[in-house]
Design an enzyme around this catalytic site. Sequence first.
Site, PDB file in Angstrom:
ATOM      1  N   LYS A   1       0.855  -1.189   0.000  1.00 24.17           N
ATOM      2  CA  LYS A   1       0.000   0.000   0.000  1.00 24.17           C
ATOM      3  C   LYS A   1       0.884   1.230   0.000  1.00 24.17           C
ATOM      4  O   LYS A   1       1.695   1.420   0.912  1.00 24.17           O
ATOM      5  CB  LYS A   1      -0.910  -0.010   1.246  1.00 24.17           C
ATOM      6  CG  LYS A   1      -1.659   1.309   1.490  1.00 24.17           C
ATOM      7  CD  LYS A   1      -2.574   1.244   2.717  1.00 24.17           C
ATOM      8  CE  LYS A   1      -3.185   2.614   3.035  1.00 24.17           C
ATOM      9  NZ  LYS A   1      -4.046   2.592   4.242  1.00 24.17           N
TER      10      LYS A   1
ATOM     11  N   ASP B   1      -2.477  10.193   3.571  1.00 25.75           N
ATOM     12  CA  ASP B   1      -3.876   9.792   3.752  1.00 25.75           C
ATOM     13  C   ASP B   1      -4.602  10.810   4.614  1.00 25.75           C
ATOM     14  O   ASP B   1      -4.561  10.749   5.844  1.00 25.75           O
ATOM     15  CB  ASP B   1      -3.943   8.394   4.400  1.00 25.75           C
ATOM     16  CG  ASP B   1      -5.382   7.926   4.588  1.00 25.75           C
ATOM     17  OD1 ASP B   1      -6.298   8.558   4.013  1.00 25.75           O
ATOM     18  OD2 ASP B   1      -5.587   6.924   5.308  1.00 25.75           O
TER      19      ASP B   1
ATOM     20  N   LYS C   1     -10.053  12.903   8.006  1.00 21.90           N
ATOM     21  CA  LYS C   1      -9.609  12.550   9.351  1.00 21.90           C
ATOM     22  C   LYS C   1      -9.560  13.803  10.228  1.00 21.90           C
ATOM     23  O   LYS C   1      -9.389  14.900   9.714  1.00 21.90           O
ATOM     24  CB  LYS C   1      -8.186  11.967   9.279  1.00 21.90           C
ATOM     25  CG  LYS C   1      -8.091  10.595   8.666  1.00 21.90           C
ATOM     26  CD  LYS C   1      -6.646  10.111   8.653  1.00 21.90           C
ATOM     27  CE  LYS C   1      -6.510   8.756   7.984  1.00 21.90           C
ATOM     28  NZ  LYS C   1      -7.156   7.648   8.727  1.00 21.90           N
TER      29      LYS C   1
ATOM     30  N   ASP D   1       1.728   6.456   5.459  1.00 22.50           N
ATOM     31  CA  ASP D   1       0.747   5.482   4.981  1.00 22.50           C
ATOM     32  C   ASP D   1       1.214   4.757   3.713  1.00 22.50           C
ATOM     33  O   ASP D   1       0.461   4.012   3.103  1.00 22.50           O
ATOM     34  CB  ASP D   1      -0.602   6.182   4.753  1.00 22.50           C
ATOM     35  CG  ASP D   1      -1.790   5.264   4.943  1.00 22.50           C
ATOM     36  OD1 ASP D   1      -1.646   4.232   5.630  1.00 22.50           O
ATOM     37  OD2 ASP D   1      -2.869   5.573   4.391  1.00 22.50           O
TER      38      ASP D   1
ATOM     39  N   ASP E   1     -12.064   7.014   3.611  1.00 20.15           N
ATOM     40  CA  ASP E   1     -10.852   6.797   4.411  1.00 20.15           C
ATOM     41  C   ASP E   1     -10.444   5.317   4.453  1.00 20.15           C
ATOM     42  O   ASP E   1      -9.368   4.982   4.933  1.00 20.15           O
ATOM     43  CB  ASP E   1     -11.090   7.328   5.825  1.00 20.15           C
ATOM     44  CG  ASP E   1      -9.790   7.559   6.581  1.00 20.15           C
ATOM     45  OD1 ASP E   1      -8.717   7.501   5.940  1.00 20.15           O
ATOM     46  OD2 ASP E   1      -9.851   7.796   7.810  1.00 20.15           O
TER      47      ASP E   1
ATOM     48  N   GLU F   1      -9.267   3.604   2.099  1.00 16.63           N
ATOM     49  CA  GLU F   1      -8.737   3.654   0.735  1.00 16.63           C
ATOM     50  C   GLU F   1      -7.681   2.589   0.462  1.00 16.63           C
ATOM     51  O   GLU F   1      -7.453   2.222  -0.681  1.00 16.63           O
ATOM     52  CB  GLU F   1      -8.152   5.051   0.458  1.00 16.63           C
ATOM     53  CG  GLU F   1      -6.713   5.300   0.955  1.00 16.63           C
ATOM     54  CD  GLU F   1      -6.561   5.194   2.470  1.00 16.63           C
ATOM     55  OE1 GLU F   1      -7.567   5.335   3.186  1.00 16.63           O
ATOM     56  OE2 GLU F   1      -5.420   4.966   2.937  1.00 16.63           O
TER      57      GLU F   1
ATOM     58  N   ARG G   1      -7.595  -0.651   1.096  1.00 16.81           N
ATOM     59  CA  ARG G   1      -8.124  -1.885   0.492  1.00 16.81           C
ATOM     60  C   ARG G   1      -8.544  -1.647  -0.952  1.00 16.81           C
ATOM     61  O   ARG G   1      -8.559  -2.576  -1.752  1.00 16.81           O
ATOM     62  CB  ARG G   1      -9.276  -2.421   1.360  1.00 16.81           C
ATOM     63  CG  ARG G   1     -10.474  -1.535   1.436  1.00 16.81           C
ATOM     64  CD  ARG G   1     -11.333  -1.811   2.676  1.00 16.81           C
ATOM     65  NE  ARG G   1     -10.698  -1.333   3.906  1.00 16.81           N
ATOM     66  CZ  ARG G   1     -11.228  -1.444   5.117  1.00 16.81           C
ATOM     67  NH1 ARG G   1     -12.413  -2.037   5.277  1.00 16.81           N
ATOM     68  NH2 ARG G   1     -10.603  -0.981   6.170  1.00 16.81           N
TER      69      ARG G   1
HETATM   70  N1  BES Z   1      -4.136   4.607   6.894  1.00 18.60           N
HETATM   71  C1  BES Z   1      -5.252   4.333   7.712  1.00 18.60           C
HETATM   72  C2  BES Z   1      -4.931   3.346   8.838  1.00 18.60           C
HETATM   73  C3  BES Z   1      -3.930   3.805   9.866  1.00 18.60           C
HETATM   74  C4  BES Z   1      -4.347   4.246  11.096  1.00 18.60           C
HETATM   75  C5  BES Z   1      -2.575   3.703   9.623  1.00 18.60           C
HETATM   76  C6  BES Z   1      -3.417   4.646  12.051  1.00 18.60           C
HETATM   77  C7  BES Z   1      -1.646   4.096  10.563  1.00 18.60           C
HETATM   78  C8  BES Z   1      -2.069   4.555  11.770  1.00 18.60           C
HETATM   79  C9  BES Z   1      -6.371   3.740   6.877  1.00 18.60           C
HETATM   80  O1  BES Z   1      -6.417   4.155   5.562  1.00 18.60           O
HETATM   81  C10 BES Z   1      -7.650   4.158   7.507  1.00 18.60           C
HETATM   82  O2  BES Z   1      -7.928   5.315   7.511  1.00 18.60           O
HETATM   83  N2  BES Z   1      -8.378   3.185   8.027  1.00 18.60           N
HETATM   84  C11 BES Z   1      -9.625   3.442   8.648  1.00 18.60           C
HETATM   85  C12 BES Z   1     -10.583   2.419   8.141  1.00 18.60           C
HETATM   86  C13 BES Z   1     -12.024   2.687   8.489  1.00 18.60           C
HETATM   87  C14 BES Z   1     -12.525   3.929   7.789  1.00 18.60           C
HETATM   88  C15 BES Z   1     -12.839   1.482   8.096  1.00 18.60           C
HETATM   89  C16 BES Z   1      -9.437   3.312  10.150  1.00 18.60           C
HETATM   90  O3  BES Z   1      -8.668   2.460  10.600  1.00 18.60           O
HETATM   91  O4  BES Z   1     -10.039   4.086  10.883  1.00 18.60           O
HETATM   92 ZN    ZN Z   2      -4.672   4.785   4.753  1.00 15.31          ZN
HETATM   93 MN    MN Z   3      -7.484   5.943   5.316  1.00 15.69          MN
END
Ligand code: BES
Ligand code: ZN
Ligand code: MN
Length: 518
Positions: free
Chosen positions: A285, A290, A297, A308, A367, A369, A371
């Site tokens: 990824k 992000d 966020k 990210d 968010d 993104e 996957r």
């Molecule tokens: N890049 C984030 C996940 C992340 C969180 C990486 C903290 C490093 C530190 C990912 O893209 C994300 O935003 N995931 C969301 C998914 C949700 C919207 C289903 C999350 O984990 O909140």
């Molecule tokens: Zn992300």
């Molecule tokens: Mn994200």
Amino acid sequence: MLSKQHSLKYRVTGYLSNMKLQVKAGDITEQEVDAIVVNVFEGVSQPEGATKSVNTAIKDIITSLIETGEVRGKSGELTLIHTQNSIKPKRVLVAGLGPKEKFNQDSIRSISGGIVRFLNAKKIKTYSTVLHGGGEGGIKTAVAARSIAEGTILGAYKFSEHKSKKQKQYIEQVTVVEMDNSKVNDIKRGIDEGVSIASSVSLARDMVNQPANYMTPSDLVDIATDICDGTDVELEVFDESRMQQLKMGALLGVAKGSVVPPKMIIMKYLGDAKNPDNNIGLIGKGITFDSGGISIKPSGGMAAMKGDMAGAASVISSMKAITELKPKINVTAIAAATENMPGGNAQKPGDVVVAMDGTTIEVDNTDAEGRLVLSDAVSYGVQLGLKRIVDVATLTGAIEIALGKVTTGAFSNNPELVSQVIDAGTQAGEKIWELPTFDEYRELYKSDVADLKNVGGRQAGSITGAMFIGEFAKDVAWVHLDIASTSTSPKTSGMITRGATGIPVRTLIYLVLALSKG
Ligand code: BES
Ligand code: ZN
Ligand code: MN
């Protein structure tokens, strides 16, 4: 953009650049160096081997410090002795190895990391060390030497590229000194391997530590180009129009919100060209920032989202060591790189996109993104004929809730491959634990309007994220590593330094090496 002044090959800015690691046959007490390093296990009153002879040469100072309890041999304990001209080296550093039962190659890495920082703080330029673990520790000579090299280089790592006043690195030379001449070749081989692996890890750390305005998808391309230059590794880079031709609608949907062009980077190493099926794909990824997109966020902590792209960084930088170590296996690295930004053209919650394999996806939350970009990267890997796929992603915040910052989460459709990945992690000193991918969880990410939706709700967030990616692996053996919590560390300890950890680069390299041996 990438500033060309540091198109230093591989852009490794950690301390590695001017630190030399080498091996020498001889008596450690006779070295012309600023310090020598010996070791003791916890609870041992009479040290053996090289430590014993150093103790004798400095008139039993070590054994008397053990008697008074000042030296206990606890893991990470460092005791500096000034030798007052009793031997050539001015200082002896006694490193505690911890209890013998718990000792393994990873103990050597973390002890070596502590040592290099300790001696650097004393402004020492050169030191010689015994081969920790080589004698009583019962670790194979080459493995012990490799672990010293990895731990020393990675423990000394610092990211100071954007500091006007750089912190000084004093250490110039580290020498493993070995009495037994017959071990020297193995030590040399181990050091070379360790240097190669540690430079890959340092490169990954640099990439992750680098702010997003220095590490765009094009910068990832530049680094991949740098790695492939002068090797047989074939590099292909897809731009937006190529992605459109290939119908990578899930990746393109994420990229739409940003003015920075997305890139898909494909690096192909052919270590076993006669057996094309003897292959593995490493897919990362590469979200270079992000923001969350329209599902934006909160601003607190958002800066961390420069990291990210740690999955992409790890698969790209692993290829550097792989080209150097030349295992007999074919390895393809694929990095899906784009920013995830809000904007007038950004995709919106509720939008439906069509992935490369024809699956329709409702984007419930922009968010989620990772996957989305990985679904197209994995589909492309399957189309290439990959027989095994390991994808690496900072995928979910939920993985930190499940496993903390200690352990990387693994998810798989193939018990053999996942156990090979976990074993490689054990060797590498990178902890990995498997979580389930039971069919029942699939209900959570079914959509009312499309085939799938990109979020599964509050329950089992890391599992649904992983399984969403797994849908695109079809029946290819697949493992997903969620490194959202392990790709960075809040503190320096052992071989880990504050900021990017370079996890799981060592696991990927050890995995490829193990698979190449059949
Ligand atoms: N890049 C984030 C996940 C992340 C969180 C990486 C903290 C490093 C530190 C990912 O893209 C994300 O935003 N995931 C969301 C998914 C949700 C919207 C289903 C999350 O984990 O909140
Ligand atoms: Zn992300
Ligand atoms: Mn994200």
